[in-house]
Enzyme design. Sequence first.
Site, short mmCIF file in Angstrom:
data_model
loop_
_atom_site.label_atom_id
_atom_site.label_comp_id
_atom_site.label_asym_id
_atom_site.label_seq_id
_atom_site.Cartn_x
_atom_site.Cartn_y
_atom_site.Cartn_z
N CYS A 130 -2.17 2.03 8.58
CA CYS A 130 -1.21 1.08 8.03
C CYS A 130 -1.77 -0.32 7.81
O CYS A 130 -2.27 -0.93 8.73
CB CYS A 130 -0.03 0.94 8.98
SG CYS A 130 0.54 2.50 9.57
N GLU A 132 0.82 -1.21 0.00
CA GLU A 132 0.00 0.00 0.00
C GLU A 132 0.85 1.26 0.00
O GLU A 132 1.95 1.26 0.53
CB GLU A 132 -0.83 0.07 1.28
CG GLU A 132 -1.83 -1.02 1.43
CD GLU A 132 -2.53 -0.92 2.77
OE1 GLU A 132 -2.77 0.20 3.25
OE2 GLU A 132 -2.83 -1.97 3.33
N1 SAH Z 1 8.21 0.04 11.06
C1 SAH Z 1 8.33 1.44 11.05
C2 SAH Z 1 7.50 2.13 9.98
C3 SAH Z 1 6.13 1.60 9.68
S1 SAH Z 1 4.90 1.82 10.93
C4 SAH Z 1 8.04 2.00 12.42
O1 SAH Z 1 7.76 1.24 13.33
O2 SAH Z 1 8.15 3.20 12.60
C5 SAH Z 1 4.57 3.54 10.85
C6 SAH Z 1 3.95 4.11 12.10
O3 SAH Z 1 2.56 3.77 12.22
C7 SAH Z 1 4.60 3.61 13.37
O4 SAH Z 1 4.80 4.66 14.28
C8 SAH Z 1 3.57 2.62 13.86
O5 SAH Z 1 3.77 2.36 15.20
C9 SAH Z 1 2.30 3.33 13.53
N2 SAH Z 1 1.07 2.53 13.52
C10 SAH Z 1 0.92 1.21 13.31
N3 SAH Z 1 -0.37 0.84 13.42
C11 SAH Z 1 -1.08 1.96 13.70
C12 SAH Z 1 -2.46 2.22 13.92
N4 SAH Z 1 -3.37 1.27 13.84
N5 SAH Z 1 -2.81 3.50 14.20
C13 SAH Z 1 -1.90 4.49 14.24
N6 SAH Z 1 -0.58 4.30 14.02
C14 SAH Z 1 -0.17 3.05 13.76
#
Ligand code: SAH
Length: 340
Positions: free
Chosen positions: A330, A89
Amino acid sequence: MNSIYNKTFKDLEEYFIENNEKSYKATQLFEWLYSKRVKSFDEMSNIKKDVIQKLKEDFVVDKLVIKKVERDKDVNKYLFELCDGNLIEAVLMMHDYGKSICISSQVGCNMGCKFCESGRQKKVRNLLPSEMVLQILQVEEDINDRISHVVVMGIGEPFDNYDNLVDFIDIINHPKGIQIGSRHITVSTCGIIPKIEEFSRLPYQVNLAISLHAATNEKRNKIMPINKVYPLENLIEVIKKYIAKTNRRVTFEYIMLKEVNDSIEDANKLCDLLKGMNCYVNLIPYNETNNIEFKRSKKDTILQFYDIIKKRNIAVTIRREFGSNISAACGQLRSKKEDL
Ligand code: SAH
């Protein structure tokens, strides 16, 4: 077949030299790919026929398949199919300062953060540089406009795909490439310490964001398994070194999870941890998903948390929300598709 979009400028210079051609052909090739945006080698009219033939033998000018686009007024959400059938995505967000794209770096993710939809699905494979570059090129083609900012915050852990990430950054940042300014590129990590060290030695001025989400090992261990490998005190130490070395401000992302990490005590602990650092905190209202039990903190709780941080003189923002009604969070479009 090897995608031409995997190649950095330097790779192409070397390629042409190895093939007894002048290295300036790399400039011509980059211009065809990233300025004129041609779809085939045959369109590269200033490159000799025999060179075109050789390029065709060695590379392809490929594309991802756009499987689905969901459009809202300030956000487009893209579901792409890769050549092996895997789905990823990208999310395009319209800001007043420009357009930013959130791209994926892996198919799935092995970090296993408890609140995250992508983590639930496990890593299938790393994305190639080309598969990251093409997310940008094809969204720009779709909207017929330029994207000004790139965040590597979609599916995947970019520092678990480090070499491809660095090539990707090189290609999109290159003055003859897509020309996204390095200060307009942000990489987000859950905190893989050795890669943060490597990243601090890169010549690019790329922004670093850390998914923190908790201010004690006890809480962080529960929601982010990576913390057991790289605990908080070590993470903070390496980030302090990163800031000292690069002189750049680091972003800490902090998802607000109801009754998990959103108390007054949590806010104060967070401030203690970040005291004196050149950083800012981005509070993220959690996007709830059907498959995971975590809930979003109440609005008042988020505001209270924000106030505490602000009073302690740490820069803080609450993330603006895009497209929660089209599941922009995400991994959600991809997982919906897989549920079909
Ligand atoms: N792996 C990397 C980048 C991808 S996740 C990281 O951990 O930073 C990108 C961001 O989205 C991260 O801060 C993650 O914790 C957050 N994230 C994941 N699921 C989420 C959700 N359901 N709601 C809000 N943020 C979320």
